[in-house]
Write a protein that holds these residues in place. Structure first.
Motif, short mmCIF file in Angstrom:
data_model
loop_
_atom_site.label_atom_id
_atom_site.label_comp_id
_atom_site.label_asym_id
_atom_site.label_seq_id
_atom_site.Cartn_x
_atom_site.Cartn_y
_atom_site.Cartn_z
N MET A 45 0.88 -1.18 0.00
CA MET A 45 0.00 0.00 0.00
C MET A 45 0.91 1.22 0.00
O MET A 45 1.49 1.57 1.04
N ALA A 47 0.45 4.43 -0.03
CA ALA A 47 0.07 5.54 0.85
C ALA A 47 0.43 5.26 2.31
O ALA A 47 0.70 6.18 3.07
N HIS A 48 0.44 3.99 2.69
CA HIS A 48 0.74 3.62 4.07
C HIS A 48 2.16 3.07 4.24
O HIS A 48 2.61 2.84 5.35
N GLN A 49 2.82 2.85 3.13
CA GLN A 49 4.20 2.33 3.10
C GLN A 49 4.35 1.03 3.87
O GLN A 49 5.27 0.86 4.66
N HIS A 50 3.41 0.10 3.60
CA HIS A 50 3.54 -1.24 4.16
C HIS A 50 2.99 -2.24 3.16
O HIS A 50 2.29 -1.88 2.21
N MET A 75 -6.53 -4.22 4.35
CA MET A 75 -7.06 -2.85 4.46
C MET A 75 -7.68 -2.44 3.13
O MET A 75 -7.22 -2.86 2.07
#
Length: 101
Positions: A45, A47-50, A75
């Motif tokens: 992801m 935007a979430h950097q995971h 998510m």
């Protein structure tokens, strides 16, 4: 799927369903006669950097086709599916962006 290498083998990604927080499978089909040594798959992801919390299992179906089991998006939002193709000439990376709503 997109690759920055214009000489890369064409690839098709087939996903029938991507449920939230449940494992799903997908198929990767390399359309050109590619000398495939190995394939890797991951998803992140941006935007979430995971990434995913699980490591998918890749099954070689022959003729340039692979089934990937154990994909799990935990998510809602934008995910990037990343495929790595290892050949004698090196590694080609592919990215497919998808949104889980």
């Amino acid at each position: 799927m997109m690759s920055s290498d214009n000489d890369a083998p064409r690839v098709e990604l087939i996903i029938e369903d991507m449920p939230l927080s449940q494992p799903f499978s997908m198929e990767i089909k390399f359309c050109d006669d590619a000398d495939i040594q190995s394939v890797s798959v991951d998803a992140i992801m941006p935007a979430h950097q995971h990434g995913m919390n699980y490591t998918p299992v890749i099954v070689d179906l022959g003729d340039g086709s692979f089934r990937v089991d154990g994909m799990l998006f935990h998510m809602l939002g934008v995910w990037e599916i990343q495929v790595g193709l290892v050949q004698d000439k090196g590694v080609t990376r592919y990215t497919q962006t998808t949104t889980l709503k």
